[in-house]
Design a protein around this motif. Structure first.
Motif, PDB file in Angstrom:
ATOM      1  N   ARG A 151      66.111 -11.883  73.804  1.00 34.97           N
ATOM      2  CA  ARG A 151      66.761 -10.583  73.805  1.00 34.97           C
ATOM      3  C   ARG A 151      66.330  -9.763  75.013  1.00 34.97           C
ATOM      4  O   ARG A 151      65.399 -10.112  75.729  1.00 34.97           O
ATOM      5  CB  ARG A 151      66.413  -9.856  72.506  1.00 34.97           C
ATOM      6  CG  ARG A 151      66.932 -10.638  71.298  1.00 34.97           C
ATOM      7  CD  ARG A 151      66.556 -10.011  70.007  1.00 34.97           C
ATOM      8  NE  ARG A 151      67.280  -8.755  69.870  1.00 34.97           N
ATOM      9  CZ  ARG A 151      66.964  -7.835  68.958  1.00 34.97           C
ATOM     10  NH1 ARG A 151      65.974  -8.039  68.134  1.00 34.97           N
ATOM     11  NH2 ARG A 151      67.651  -6.726  68.878  1.00 34.97           N
ATOM     12  N   LYS A 152      67.005  -8.648  75.223  1.00 27.09           N
ATOM     13  CA  LYS A 152      66.735  -7.795  76.372  1.00 27.09           C
ATOM     14  C   LYS A 152      65.342  -7.179  76.250  1.00 27.09           C
ATOM     15  O   LYS A 152      64.937  -6.739  75.173  1.00 27.09           O
ATOM     16  CB  LYS A 152      67.799  -6.701  76.459  1.00 27.09           C
ATOM     17  CG  LYS A 152      67.695  -5.852  77.694  1.00 27.09           C
ATOM     18  CD  LYS A 152      68.818  -4.853  77.771  1.00 27.09           C
ATOM     19  CE  LYS A 152      68.689  -4.008  79.011  1.00 27.09           C
ATOM     20  NZ  LYS A 152      69.753  -3.010  79.098  1.00 27.09           N
ATOM     21  N   VAL A 153      64.642  -7.141  77.376  1.00 28.68           N
ATOM     22  CA  VAL A 153      63.284  -6.603  77.421  1.00 28.68           C
ATOM     23  C   VAL A 153      63.262  -5.417  78.367  1.00 28.68           C
ATOM     24  O   VAL A 153      63.832  -5.462  79.453  1.00 28.68           O
ATOM     25  CB  VAL A 153      62.296  -7.686  77.902  1.00 28.68           C
ATOM     26  CG1 VAL A 153      60.907  -7.112  78.047  1.00 28.68           C
ATOM     27  CG2 VAL A 153      62.293  -8.851  76.944  1.00 28.68           C
TER      28      VAL A 153
ATOM     29  N   MET B 173      58.335  -1.413  76.400  1.00 30.41           N
ATOM     30  CA  MET B 173      57.981  -2.119  75.160  1.00 30.41           C
ATOM     31  C   MET B 173      56.536  -2.587  75.194  1.00 30.41           C
ATOM     32  O   MET B 173      56.006  -2.944  76.244  1.00 30.41           O
ATOM     33  CB  MET B 173      58.901  -3.322  74.963  1.00 30.41           C
ATOM     34  CG  MET B 173      60.313  -2.962  74.657  1.00 30.41           C
ATOM     35  SD  MET B 173      61.291  -4.429  74.438  1.00 30.41           S
ATOM     36  CE  MET B 173      62.887  -3.695  74.185  1.00 30.41           C
ATOM     37  N   GLY B 174      55.937  -2.634  74.011  1.00 23.99           N
ATOM     38  CA  GLY B 174      54.572  -3.123  73.884  1.00 23.99           C
ATOM     39  C   GLY B 174      54.516  -4.629  73.954  1.00 23.99           C
ATOM     40  O   GLY B 174      55.535  -5.324  73.964  1.00 23.99           O
ATOM     41  N   LYS B 175      53.285  -5.163  73.986  1.00 25.18           N
ATOM     42  CA  LYS B 175      53.115  -6.611  74.120  1.00 25.18           C
ATOM     43  C   LYS B 175      53.649  -7.370  72.912  1.00 25.18           C
ATOM     44  O   LYS B 175      54.254  -8.428  73.058  1.00 25.18           O
ATOM     45  CB  LYS B 175      51.642  -6.952  74.331  1.00 25.18           C
ATOM     46  CG  LYS B 175      51.142  -6.636  75.710  1.00 25.18           C
ATOM     47  CD  LYS B 175      49.735  -7.140  75.892  1.00 25.18           C
ATOM     48  CE  LYS B 175      49.254  -6.859  77.301  1.00 25.18           C
ATOM     49  NZ  LYS B 175      47.901  -7.358  77.530  1.00 25.18           N
ATOM     50  N   ALA B 176      53.413  -6.839  71.712  1.00 26.31           N
ATOM     51  CA  ALA B 176      53.858  -7.539  70.508  1.00 26.31           C
ATOM     52  C   ALA B 176      55.382  -7.612  70.452  1.00 26.31           C
ATOM     53  O   ALA B 176      55.957  -8.659  70.147  1.00 26.31           O
ATOM     54  CB  ALA B 176      53.327  -6.832  69.272  1.00 26.31           C
ATOM     55  N   LYS B 177      56.033  -6.510  70.760  1.00 19.48           N
ATOM     56  CA  LYS B 177      57.494  -6.488  70.737  1.00 19.48           C
ATOM     57  C   LYS B 177      58.060  -7.374  71.850  1.00 19.48           C
ATOM     58  O   LYS B 177      59.075  -8.051  71.666  1.00 19.48           O
ATOM     59  CB  LYS B 177      57.997  -5.058  70.891  1.00 19.48           C
ATOM     60  CG  LYS B 177      59.454  -4.900  70.562  1.00 19.48           C
ATOM     61  CD  LYS B 177      59.827  -3.448  70.383  1.00 19.48           C
ATOM     62  CE  LYS B 177      61.209  -3.342  69.803  1.00 19.48           C
ATOM     63  NZ  LYS B 177      61.600  -1.975  69.550  1.00 19.48           N
TER      64      LYS B 177
ATOM     65  N   CYS C 236      60.984 -12.406  73.399  1.00 20.01           N
ATOM     66  CA  CYS C 236      61.053 -13.506  74.363  1.00 20.01           C
ATOM     67  C   CYS C 236      61.152 -14.871  73.693  1.00 20.01           C
ATOM     68  O   CYS C 236      61.134 -15.890  74.375  1.00 20.01           O
ATOM     69  CB  CYS C 236      59.834 -13.476  75.280  1.00 20.01           C
ATOM     70  SG  CYS C 236      59.887 -12.130  76.460  1.00 20.01           S
ATOM     71  N   LYS C 237      61.255 -14.901  72.367  1.00 23.54           N
ATOM     72  CA  LYS C 237      61.333 -16.176  71.673  1.00 23.54           C
ATOM     73  C   LYS C 237      62.698 -16.827  71.887  1.00 23.54           C
ATOM     74  O   LYS C 237      63.719 -16.161  71.949  1.00 23.54           O
ATOM     75  CB  LYS C 237      61.072 -15.995  70.181  1.00 23.54           C
ATOM     76  CG  LYS C 237      59.625 -15.697  69.880  1.00 23.54           C
ATOM     77  CD  LYS C 237      59.362 -15.697  68.417  1.00 23.54           C
ATOM     78  CE  LYS C 237      57.896 -15.431  68.156  1.00 23.54           C
ATOM     79  NZ  LYS C 237      57.611 -15.313  66.742  1.00 23.54           N
ATOM     80  N   ILE C 238      62.680 -18.147  71.972  1.00 24.36           N
ATOM     81  CA  ILE C 238      63.884 -18.938  72.213  1.00 24.36           C
ATOM     82  C   ILE C 238      63.975 -20.017  71.140  1.00 24.36           C
ATOM     83  O   ILE C 238      62.958 -20.615  70.771  1.00 24.36           O
ATOM     84  CB  ILE C 238      63.815 -19.602  73.608  1.00 24.36           C
ATOM     85  CG1 ILE C 238      63.799 -18.537  74.698  1.00 24.36           C
ATOM     86  CG2 ILE C 238      64.964 -20.561  73.818  1.00 24.36           C
ATOM     87  CD1 ILE C 238      63.522 -19.066  76.077  1.00 24.36           C
ATOM     88  N   LYS C 239      65.184 -20.269  70.649  1.00 22.79           N
ATOM     89  CA  LYS C 239      65.398 -21.366  69.708  1.00 22.79           C
ATOM     90  C   LYS C 239      66.162 -22.471  70.437  1.00 22.79           C
ATOM     91  O   LYS C 239      67.330 -22.290  70.771  1.00 22.79           O
ATOM     92  CB  LYS C 239      66.197 -20.890  68.501  1.00 22.79           C
ATOM     93  CG  LYS C 239      66.432 -21.971  67.474  1.00 22.79           C
ATOM     94  CD  LYS C 239      67.277 -21.469  66.329  1.00 22.79           C
ATOM     95  CE  LYS C 239      67.570 -22.589  65.356  1.00 22.79           C
ATOM     96  NZ  LYS C 239      68.518 -22.155  64.326  1.00 22.79           N
ATOM     97  N   PRO C 240      65.520 -23.608  70.690  1.00 20.87           N
ATOM     98  CA  PRO C 240      66.196 -24.683  71.426  1.00 20.87           C
ATOM     99  C   PRO C 240      66.904 -25.660  70.496  1.00 20.87           C
ATOM    100  O   PRO C 240      66.681 -25.672  69.283  1.00 20.87           O
ATOM    101  CB  PRO C 240      65.045 -25.378  72.141  1.00 20.87           C
ATOM    102  CG  PRO C 240      63.918 -25.231  71.185  1.00 20.87           C
ATOM    103  CD  PRO C 240      64.104 -23.885  70.527  1.00 20.87           C
ATOM    104  N   PHE C 241      67.762 -26.494  71.096  1.00 20.70           N
ATOM    105  CA  PHE C 241      68.343 -27.619  70.374  1.00 20.70           C
ATOM    106  C   PHE C 241      68.215 -28.866  71.233  1.00 20.70           C
ATOM    107  O   PHE C 241      68.118 -28.789  72.458  1.00 20.70           O
ATOM    108  CB  PHE C 241      69.811 -27.358  70.004  1.00 20.70           C
ATOM    109  CG  PHE C 241      70.747 -27.281  71.183  1.00 20.70           C
ATOM    110  CD1 PHE C 241      71.280 -28.427  71.747  1.00 20.70           C
ATOM    111  CD2 PHE C 241      71.097 -26.050  71.717  1.00 20.70           C
ATOM    112  CE1 PHE C 241      72.147 -28.349  72.830  1.00 20.70           C
ATOM    113  CE2 PHE C 241      71.963 -25.962  72.795  1.00 20.70           C
ATOM    114  CZ  PHE C 241      72.486 -27.118  73.350  1.00 20.70           C
ATOM    115  N   VAL C 242      68.177 -30.007  70.572  1.00 20.94           N
ATOM    116  CA  VAL C 242      68.157 -31.300  71.242  1.00 20.94           C
ATOM    117  C   VAL C 242      69.142 -32.179  70.505  1.00 20.94           C
ATOM    118  O   VAL C 242      68.996 -32.417  69.314  1.00 20.94           O
ATOM    119  CB  VAL C 242      66.749 -31.940  71.199  1.00 20.94           C
ATOM    120  CG1 VAL C 242      66.752 -33.304  71.859  1.00 20.94           C
ATOM    121  CG2 VAL C 242      65.733 -31.040  71.863  1.00 20.94           C
TER     122      VAL C 242
END
Length: 106
Positions: free
Chosen positions: A14-16, A20-24, A29-35
């Motif tokens: 998502r947009k950063v 924003m604080g470090k926790a947010k 910055c999390k990503i869900k990948p697929f293979v």
């Protein structure tokens, strides 16, 4: 049929914003990948390229039902690391990386 083993992004970061604080920031910055294996007809070629070496992690043995979750976790770590360390340069490789981490809008 002609096919390829593909690793990509299912859920984009998502947009950063700087305020924003470090926790947010970590959460956004999390990503869900697929293979998965895709038919060549379902792939869209682009002019961009990204230098992420996945050949050691993703192979035909790694998409077996027992090892697919471990493969996804290692791909997730590699994608998130590349996302966090991308630079703001305007050269060809950095534009490919910024294109890769942006959701396609149709």
């Amino acid at each position: 049929f002609g096919h390829a083993l593909v690793a990509g992004i299912d859920r984009y970061p998502r947009k950063v914003v700087r305020a924003m604080g470090k926790a947010k920031l970590e959460k956004r910055c999390k990503i869900k990948p697929f293979v998965k294996v895709l038919n060549f007809n379902h792939m869209m070629p682009t002019r961009y390229s990204v230098d992420i070496d996945l050949k050691k992690v993703v192979d035909e043995n790694s998409i077996a039902q027992a090892t697919i979750n471990d493969t996804r976790k290692t791909v997730k770590k590699m994608f998130e690391e590349k996302y966090k360390t991308q630079s703001a340069k305007t050269d060809k490789k950095s534009t490919g990386v910024s294109y890769f981490f942006n959701k396609l809008r149709f």
